[in-house]
Design an enzyme around this catalytic site. Structure first.
Site: not given
Ligand SMILES: NC(=O)c1ccc[n+]([C@@H]2O[C@H](COP(=O)([O-])OP(=O)(O)OC[C@H]3O[C@@H](n4cnc5c(N)ncnc54)[C@H](OP(=O)(O)O)[C@@H]3O)[C@@H](O)[C@H]2O)c1
Length: 272
Positions: A20, A48, A105, A235-236
Site C-alpha cells: 500500500w 492501491y 477488500h 529486518e522485517n
C-alpha cells in the site's frame, strides 16, 4: 525465507510484503528486492493502483512460480459483473495467468453478500485465482460468508498489532480453518514508540518492529509489513531466530486498548 501457514488447502508464506502507498518504479524495485532477500508473498489490491508495478517487480525477480500473490477487489466492485470484470483486469494488469489469492477488500452493506461470494467462487472456478478469502470481515460476516461459499475461504485479512485485541476474529477463523493475515502489523510504525516493546526488543537484541512481528507470527498469524526502505526489508523478515517467552507474549498482548485501531472503518457499515 519464512515458514508457510496452511489454511483450507492454501499454503501461505507467513511473512509477506505489503505494498500500500508504493507506486511506479520504486514499487517494482522494492518488490524485486523483497523477493531477492527471501519474501515469497506479496500483498496488493485494486485500490492501491500498483498492480502493474507489483507485476513488474515479480517478473523482474524471475521467481513468479515461487511467489504467492494476493490482490483484493474494491468494495465498489462487489456486484457479480463488476467483480468478474475487475478480477480479469487485475490478473491482466499484474501480467500473470492467475493470482494465488483474491480477497474481498471490505464488505459492502449495499451489495448482497451472497451475490459477491457467488461471483468470487465463479472467478475461482474460471481459474483467475487459486484461492479466495475476505478482508475486514467481523465474526458475524465470517459466519455468513463461510456458509455462502462453495469453495473454502482461506483467510480473513484484518488490522492486527499489539495495540488491538483481535481474539474474536481469530477464534472465528480457527473454527473455519481460515488463516488470519495481519495488516498494519507494526501499527504503521507506532510500535517503535512503546516502552514495553522497546524493553523486550533490547533484551533480545532485536528492533521493536521485529518484536511486534514476532509476537504475531508466534501466534500463527501471517504478517504483511510494508516499508519503502530497502534496508528494512531484511529486518522485517528476520523473525525466526528468536522466541518471546510466555510472559513477554502476555505483556505485549496487554498493550491492546479500546482506541488501538488505526484504519478507518468508514467502508464497513456492517461492522459492530
Ligand atoms: N486489507 C486492508 O484493508 C488493508 C489495510 C491496510 C493495509 N493493508 C496491507 O497491509 C500492509 C501493511 O500495513 P500498513 O502499510 O498499513 O502498515 P505497517 O506495515 O504496519 O507499517 C508501515 C510503516 O511502518 C514503517 N516501517 C516499516 N518497517 C519498519 C521498521 N523495521 N522499523 C521502523 N518503521 C518501519 C514504514 O515506514 P518506511 O516506509 O519509512 O520504512 C511505514 O511507514 C499494507 O501495505 C497493505 O498491503 C491492508
Amino acid at each position: 525465507m519464512s515458514p508457510v501457514v496452511e489454511a483450507n488447502g492454501a499454503k501461505i508464506p507467513q511473512v509477506g510484503f505489503g505494498t500500500w502507498t508504493l507506486r511506479g518504479k520504486d514499487c517494482a524495485r522494492l518488490v524485486e528486492q523483497a523477493i531477492a532477500v527471501g519474501y515469497r508473498h506479496i500483498d496488493t489490491a485494486q485500490m492501491y493502483e500498483n498492480e502493474r508495478d507489483v507485476g513488474e517487480g515479480v517478473r523482474a525477480s524471475g521467481k513468479r512460480d515461487q511467489v504467492f500473490i494476493t490482490t483484493k477487489v474494491t468494495p465498489e466492485n462487489l456486484h457479480a459483473g463488476d467483480l468478474e470484470r475487475s478480477a480479469h483486469k487485475s490478473v491482466k494488469t499484474l501480467g500473470v495467468s492467475a493470482v494465488d489469492l483474491l480477497l474481498i477488500h471490505w464488505p459492502n452493506a449495499r451489495i448482497p453478500l451472497a451475490e459477491t461470494i457467488g461471483a468470487l467462487n465463479k472467478v475461482k472456478r474460471d481459474g483467475l485465482t487459486k484461492h479466495i478469502g475476505v478482508s475486514n470481515f467481523n465474526v458475524a460476516l465470517i459466519e455468513q460468508a463461510t456458509k455462502l461459499s462453495e469453495a473454502p475461504l482461506v483467510c480473513d485479512q484484518v488490522e492486527y498489532h499489539p495495540f488491538l485485541d483481535q481474539s474474536k476474529v481469530i477464534g472465528s477463523c480457527k473454527k473455519h480453518r481460515m488463516a488470519v493475515v495481519a495488516y498494519s502489523p507494526i501499527a504503521r510504525g507506532g510500535t517503535q514508540q512503546d516502552n514495553v516493546i522497546a524493553r523486550i526488543a533490547q533484551a533480545h537484541g532485536k528492533s521493536p518492529a521485529q518484536v511486534s512481528l514476532r509476537w504475531l507470527v508466534q501466534q500463527g498469524i501471517i504478517v504483511i509489513p510494508r516499508t519503502s526502505k530497502a534496508e528494512r526489508l531484511k529486518e522485517n523478515i528476520a523473525l525466526f531466530d528468536f522466541e518471546l517467552s510466555a510472559t513477554e507474549m502476555k505483556e505485549i498482548a496487554g498493550l491492546a486498548h479500546r482506541h488501538g485501531r488505526i484504519v478507518d472503518w468508514a467502508y464497513s457499515p456492517q461492522w459492530d
